[in-house]
Design an enzyme around this catalytic site. Structure first.
Site, PDB file in Angstrom:
ATOM      1  N   LYS A  93       0.818  -1.219   0.000  1.00  0.00           N
ATOM      2  CA  LYS A  93       0.000   0.000   0.000  1.00  0.00           C
ATOM      3  C   LYS A  93       0.851   1.269   0.000  1.00  0.00           C
ATOM      4  O   LYS A  93       0.426   2.308  -0.464  1.00  0.00           O
ATOM      5  CB  LYS A  93      -0.947   0.011   1.210  1.00  0.00           C
ATOM      6  CG  LYS A  93      -0.215   0.001   2.539  1.00  0.00           C
ATOM      7  CD  LYS A  93      -1.164  -0.051   3.712  1.00  0.00           C
ATOM      8  CE  LYS A  93      -1.713  -1.428   3.975  1.00  0.00           C
ATOM      9  NZ  LYS A  93      -0.713  -2.466   4.394  1.00  0.00           N
ATOM     10  N   HIS A 221       0.405  -3.360  14.830  1.00  0.00           N
ATOM     11  CA  HIS A 221       1.010  -2.221  14.131  1.00  0.00           C
ATOM     12  C   HIS A 221       1.002  -1.058  15.114  1.00  0.00           C
ATOM     13  O   HIS A 221      -0.051  -0.708  15.649  1.00  0.00           O
ATOM     14  CB  HIS A 221       0.206  -1.871  12.874  1.00  0.00           C
ATOM     15  CG  HIS A 221       0.955  -0.980  11.913  1.00  0.00           C
ATOM     16  ND1 HIS A 221       1.449   0.250  12.270  1.00  0.00           N
ATOM     17  CD2 HIS A 221       1.308  -1.155  10.623  1.00  0.00           C
ATOM     18  CE1 HIS A 221       2.077   0.798  11.233  1.00  0.00           C
ATOM     19  NE2 HIS A 221       2.006  -0.037  10.213  1.00  0.00           N
ATOM     20  N   GLU A 298       6.204  -5.633   8.549  1.00  0.00           N
ATOM     21  CA  GLU A 298       5.532  -5.111   7.346  1.00  0.00           C
ATOM     22  C   GLU A 298       5.964  -3.661   7.091  1.00  0.00           C
ATOM     23  O   GLU A 298       5.134  -2.750   7.117  1.00  0.00           O
ATOM     24  CB  GLU A 298       4.011  -5.169   7.532  1.00  0.00           C
ATOM     25  CG  GLU A 298       3.456  -6.554   7.779  1.00  0.00           C
ATOM     26  CD  GLU A 298       2.025  -6.522   8.292  1.00  0.00           C
ATOM     27  OE1 GLU A 298       1.461  -5.422   8.486  1.00  0.00           O
ATOM     28  OE2 GLU A 298       1.472  -7.602   8.531  1.00  0.00           O
TER      29      GLU A 298
HETATM   30  C1  LIG Z   1      -1.409  -3.566   8.181  1.00  0.00           C
HETATM   31  C2  LIG Z   1      -0.336  -2.609   7.817  1.00  0.00           C
HETATM   32  N1  LIG Z   1       0.919  -3.073   7.696  1.00  0.00           N
HETATM   33  C3  LIG Z   1       1.942  -2.267   7.359  1.00  0.00           C
HETATM   34  C4  LIG Z   1       1.732  -0.917   7.111  1.00  0.00           C
HETATM   35  C5  LIG Z   1       2.921  -0.087   6.743  1.00  0.00           C
HETATM   36  O1  LIG Z   1       3.239   0.781   7.755  1.00  0.00           O
HETATM   37  P1  LIG Z   1       4.501   1.752   7.666  1.00  0.00           P
HETATM   38  O2  LIG Z   1       4.439   2.436   6.361  1.00  0.00           O
HETATM   39  O3  LIG Z   1       4.349   2.646   8.817  1.00  0.00           O
HETATM   40  O4  LIG Z   1       5.718   0.921   7.777  1.00  0.00           O
HETATM   41  C6  LIG Z   1       0.456  -0.379   7.286  1.00  0.00           C
HETATM   42  C7  LIG Z   1       0.215   1.051   7.093  1.00  0.00           C
HETATM   43  O5  LIG Z   1      -0.859   1.563   7.178  1.00  0.00           O
HETATM   44  C8  LIG Z   1      -0.612  -1.253   7.630  1.00  0.00           C
HETATM   45  O6  LIG Z   1      -1.869  -0.798   7.768  1.00  0.00           O
END
Ligand SMILES: Cc1ncc(COP(=O)(O)O)c(C=O)c1O
Length: 446
Positions: A93, A221, A298
């Site tokens: 994402k 998270h 993640e």
């Molecule tokens: C389920 C999940 N994993 C990983 C991420 C990635 O987080 P970050 O960009 O803070 O590493 C997000 C971000 O919204 C998330 O919702």
């Protein structure tokens, strides 16, 4: 017309890129849509200035992004060095550009997907389903069925209703129970929407067992751009409790997912190395290696933020006098809230761009409101003004560190298309054994 010259930073406009043969033109413009291999003497920053020069000499000054895939490789290396016991599953994402995913697939990361489209994208690259986690705790039934059909087994959940859906549509899933965290200090908290409370976990674990579902671990998270490394300590300790509860309910608990939340840059907030030390200490305490629990993460922002540089053009300008008589400037840019700056309103401090313009002497600075191009009055890049010199229509502003949650969140509201992205690769990727070869006019990673 004088060549572009940055007010801040030290890049110049020299050096030509070695564009690989066979590249298609982007929207009919003389700029490759695909990958540019940098020559030994040139940097991605020089490429940005070269592109600005080219556009300034043409009749189209569209916004663009430059993604330096060498930085992506460095971030991956930094992550693996600081947290060797943790396997990264990149959060698609954050930036789902095809070259980003291709490079990460070649570097061997796993992938965190949030929807069927993201699953399709990653599976389409030939990534094995075992390298994917479908980490959205609230999923449409049809997307769950897609995951089941394509062998993606690792899924997260945080409610009984989700368990019912998974039991019906993906009974062979391997589930991670997502825990709520204390993330109110993070710049982008998530726990108001996702995560079960520790108190609810016992019931969820027995419900899963009664439905015949396998819970194999826990996830959390701490909120994106986490400001408090200790949030990891608490969340990891909570997961240890969930592991004990899970084993008590008869589940084979073997996987811990510590999510994302790592910083994108070192500009402010906690340093990544400090965060990694806190995480390593917590893992050693609650999940010592000899227990054999697989630990995954993640990361999104950490991998992508510094990879991309955005260049935007001033398309209109107004000067106003404030009540006290001071001068304030309003710049209208060709990228904004509906393009690459969707999260600008939620960032605590506005980003100050590099001004690409030559000045004879140090120019005075004025408070400036940066607006996007659409007819929506709230389409501004940041809630607060930034201090910039007096600029003209046609001048360029450059924003470094724009790779996270930018292009993946942009849309074409009012008919303004998202910024074109150009990708460069250089020696770092080649050192890691990732190169490109041309086959039937397409470049592939080798
Ligand atoms: C389920 C999940 N994993 C990983 C991420 C990635 O987080 P970050 O960009 O803070 O590493 C997000 C971000 O919204 C998330 O919702």
């Amino acid at each position: 017309m004088p060549g572009p010259h940055p007010v801040e930073g030290s890049v110049g406009v020299s050096g030509m890129s070695t564009c690989l043969e066979g590249l298609k033109e982007a929207h009919g413009r003389p700029w490759p849509k695909e990958l540019i291999a940098l020559g030994p003497e040139e940097s991605a920053q020089q490429m940005v200035l070269r592109r600005i020069q080219e556009l300034s000499d043409s009749d189209q000054q569209d916004p663009f992004m430059l993604a330096d895939l060498d930085i992506l490789a460095s971030r991956h290396q930094a992550f693996c060095q600081a947290l060797p016991q943790v396997s990264p599953f990149y959060a698609v994402k954050c930036n789902s550009s095809p070259w980003v995913l291709r490079v990460l697939a070649a570097l061997g990361t796993g992938f965190d997907c949030a929807s069927q489209v993201e699953l399709e994208q990653v599976l389409g690259l030939g990534v094995a389903p075992s390298r994917i986690i479908y980490a959205n705790p609230c999923k449409p039934a049809s997307h769950i069925r897609y995951a089941a059909r394509h062998g993606v087994q690792l899924l997260t959940f945080d409610s009984e209703e989700e368990l019912t859906k998974v039991a019906q549509h993906h009974p062979g899933a391997r589930l991670l129970l997502r825990l709520r965290t204390q993330d109110s200090q993070s710049i982008f908290p998530l726990s108001t929407k996702f995560g079960a409370s520790l108190e609810a976990c016992g019931h969820l674990l027995t419900s899963a067992r009664d439905l015949g579902l396998a819970v194999v671990g826990a996830s959390f998270h701490v909120g994106s751009n986490c400001q408090t490394p200790q949030s990891f300590t608490q969340a990891i300790a909570d997961c240890r409790c969930v592991f004990e509860m899970g084993r008590g309910a008869g589940h084979d608990m073997s996987c811990l997912d510590i999510g994302g939340g790592f910083p994108g840059t070192e500009d402010s907030g906690p340093k990544f190395e400090e965060m990694a030390r806190v995480i390593s200490a917590a893992l050693a305490q609650d999940f010592p290696e000899e227990r054999g629990v697989k630990v995954i993460a993640e990361p999104g922002r950490f991998y992508m933020e510094s990879v991309c540089t955005a260049a935007v053009n001033i398309i209109a300008k107004k000067a106003v006098l404030e009540p006290g008589g001071s001068r304030k400037l309003m710049y209208y840019l060709n990228d904004g809230h509906y393009g690459s700056f969707r999260l600008g309103h939620r960032e605590p401090v506005p980003r100050v761009p590099i001004v690409v313009k030559e000045f004879c002497s140090e120019p005075p600075l004025f408070p400036c409101t940066l607006y996007g191009p659409t007819c929506d009055a709230s389409d501004r890049l940041f809630l607060e003004d930034v201090r910039l010199p007096e600029l003209d229509v046609g001048d360029w502003l450059v924003f470094p560190s724009m790779g996270a949650y930018t292009s993946s969140m942009s849309c074409s509201f009012n008919g303004f298309l998202p910024a074109t992205i150009c990708y460069t690769m250089g020696p770092q990727l080649r050192c890691l054994g990732v190169g490109v070869e041309e086959e039937a006019g397409n470049l592939t990673l080798i």
